[in-house]
Design a protein around this motif. Sequence first.
Motif, mmCIF file in Angstrom:
data_model
loop_
_atom_site.group_PDB
_atom_site.id
_atom_site.type_symbol
_atom_site.label_atom_id
_atom_site.label_comp_id
_atom_site.label_asym_id
_atom_site.label_seq_id
_atom_site.Cartn_x
_atom_site.Cartn_y
_atom_site.Cartn_z
ATOM 1 N N GLY A 36 0.814 -1.202 0.000
ATOM 2 C CA GLY A 36 0.000 0.000 0.000
ATOM 3 C C GLY A 36 0.848 1.252 0.000
ATOM 4 N N ARG A 37 0.455 2.199 0.797
ATOM 5 C CA ARG A 37 1.133 3.486 0.825
ATOM 6 C C ARG A 37 2.572 3.358 1.314
ATOM 7 N N THR A 38 3.353 4.394 1.112
ATOM 8 C CA THR A 38 4.770 4.380 1.506
ATOM 9 C C THR A 38 4.895 4.550 3.012
ATOM 10 N N TYR A 39 4.312 3.600 3.723
ATOM 11 C CA TYR A 39 4.261 3.703 5.168
ATOM 12 C C TYR A 39 5.622 3.539 5.802
ATOM 13 N N MET A 40 6.585 2.963 5.039
ATOM 14 C CA MET A 40 7.905 2.749 5.624
ATOM 15 C C MET A 40 8.568 4.073 5.964
ATOM 16 N N LYS A 41 7.996 5.196 5.486
ATOM 17 C CA LYS A 41 8.534 6.501 5.847
ATOM 18 C C LYS A 41 7.953 6.962 7.177
ATOM 19 N N TRP A 42 7.011 6.193 7.693
ATOM 20 C CA TRP A 42 6.350 6.550 8.944
ATOM 21 C C TRP A 42 7.077 5.917 10.134
ATOM 22 N N CYS A 43 6.414 5.944 11.265
ATOM 23 C CA CYS A 43 6.861 5.218 12.440
ATOM 24 C C CYS A 43 6.326 3.789 12.328
ATOM 25 N N MET A 44 7.207 2.811 12.414
ATOM 26 C CA MET A 44 6.821 1.409 12.387
ATOM 27 C C MET A 44 7.128 0.808 13.749
ATOM 28 N N ALA A 45 6.223 0.003 14.258
ATOM 29 C CA ALA A 45 6.407 -0.497 15.617
ATOM 30 C C ALA A 45 5.915 -1.929 15.783
ATOM 31 N N GLY A 96 3.668 -1.377 23.871
ATOM 32 C CA GLY A 96 4.658 -1.137 22.833
ATOM 33 C C GLY A 96 5.962 -1.840 23.179
ATOM 34 N N VAL A 97 6.538 -2.506 22.220
ATOM 35 C CA VAL A 97 7.777 -3.245 22.421
ATOM 36 C C VAL A 97 8.965 -2.477 21.829
ATOM 37 N N ALA A 98 8.822 -2.040 20.582
ATOM 38 C CA ALA A 98 9.913 -1.342 19.904
ATOM 39 C C ALA A 98 9.354 -0.573 18.722
ATOM 40 N N ALA A 99 10.062 0.467 18.328
ATOM 41 C CA ALA A 99 9.644 1.274 17.185
ATOM 42 C C ALA A 99 10.864 1.804 16.455
ATOM 43 N N ILE A 100 10.671 2.102 15.166
ATOM 44 C CA ILE A 100 11.745 2.643 14.341
ATOM 45 C C ILE A 100 11.143 3.705 13.431
ATOM 46 N N ASP A 101 11.834 4.842 13.322
ATOM 47 C CA ASP A 101 11.285 5.920 12.506
ATOM 48 C C ASP A 101 11.972 5.982 11.142
ATOM 49 N N SER A 102 11.628 6.988 10.364
ATOM 50 C CA SER A 102 12.147 7.074 9.003
ATOM 51 C C SER A 102 13.662 7.244 8.960
ATOM 52 N N ALA A 103 14.238 7.811 10.038
ATOM 53 C CA ALA A 103 15.695 7.991 10.121
ATOM 54 C C ALA A 103 16.364 6.778 10.749
ATOM 55 N N CYS A 147 2.338 -5.939 14.414
ATOM 56 C CA CYS A 147 3.045 -4.903 13.690
ATOM 57 C C CYS A 147 2.087 -3.722 13.503
ATOM 58 N N ALA A 148 2.616 -2.504 13.607
ATOM 59 C CA ALA A 148 1.763 -1.332 13.471
ATOM 60 C C ALA A 148 2.488 -0.222 12.733
ATOM 61 N N ALA A 149 1.716 0.604 12.033
ATOM 62 C CA ALA A 149 2.271 1.747 11.304
ATOM 63 C C ALA A 149 1.533 3.006 11.711
ATOM 64 N N GLY A 150 2.294 4.057 11.934
ATOM 65 C CA GLY A 150 1.684 5.315 12.341
ATOM 66 C C GLY A 150 2.462 6.499 11.812
ATOM 67 N N GLY A 151 1.960 7.686 12.075
ATOM 68 C CA GLY A 151 2.645 8.889 11.653
ATOM 69 C C GLY A 151 3.964 9.063 12.387
ATOM 70 N N ALA A 152 4.776 9.955 11.896
ATOM 71 C CA ALA A 152 6.105 10.157 12.472
ATOM 72 C C ALA A 152 6.044 10.485 13.969
ATOM 73 N N PHE A 153 4.985 11.206 14.371
ATOM 74 C CA PHE A 153 4.863 11.614 15.770
ATOM 75 C C PHE A 153 4.687 10.416 16.703
ATOM 76 N N CYS A 208 6.438 7.819 17.019
ATOM 77 C CA CYS A 208 7.692 7.275 17.532
ATOM 78 C C CYS A 208 8.225 8.115 18.684
ATOM 79 N N GLY A 209 7.442 8.191 19.749
ATOM 80 C CA GLY A 209 7.885 8.910 20.924
ATOM 81 C C GLY A 209 8.502 7.965 21.925
ATOM 82 N N THR A 210 8.924 8.510 23.069
ATOM 83 C CA THR A 210 9.538 7.662 24.096
ATOM 84 C C THR A 210 8.517 6.684 24.671
ATOM 85 N N GLU A 211 7.236 7.054 24.594
ATOM 86 C CA GLU A 211 6.170 6.160 25.018
ATOM 87 C C GLU A 211 5.351 5.771 23.798
#
Length: 124
Positions: free
Chosen positions: A26-35, A47-54, A95-101, A103-106
Amino acid sequence: HVQLVESGGGSVQGGGSLRLSCAGSGRTYMKWCMAWFRQAPGKEREGVAAIDSARSTVYAVSVKGRFTISKDNAKKTLYLQMNSLKPEDSAMYYCAAGGAFACGTELLASDFPYWGQGTQVTVS
């Protein structure tokens, strides 16, 4: 529209390892926050772990040093390498995908609009 499909779960003895995968389309979600989240029976989804676009990563305290999150943008696949597994790691992993925001500490489940169906991990 984003579709996420997890795989790689299973049963393992304590101290063992598993590698979860989450294939997306689907959409280019890999540019988002993936968790990765997990939920054990009778417990809230955590939440176990997350990785952002950077490729910056965030880990729950309970898994830090044992789990590693990574992604392959070309393959649209998210991974979770789980080592030194403990019985308390047993849960359904999502597995979950969300906006860049997101990927916070929580990591909050409410910040992630797209979810996979889950894969079961059982550690004995």
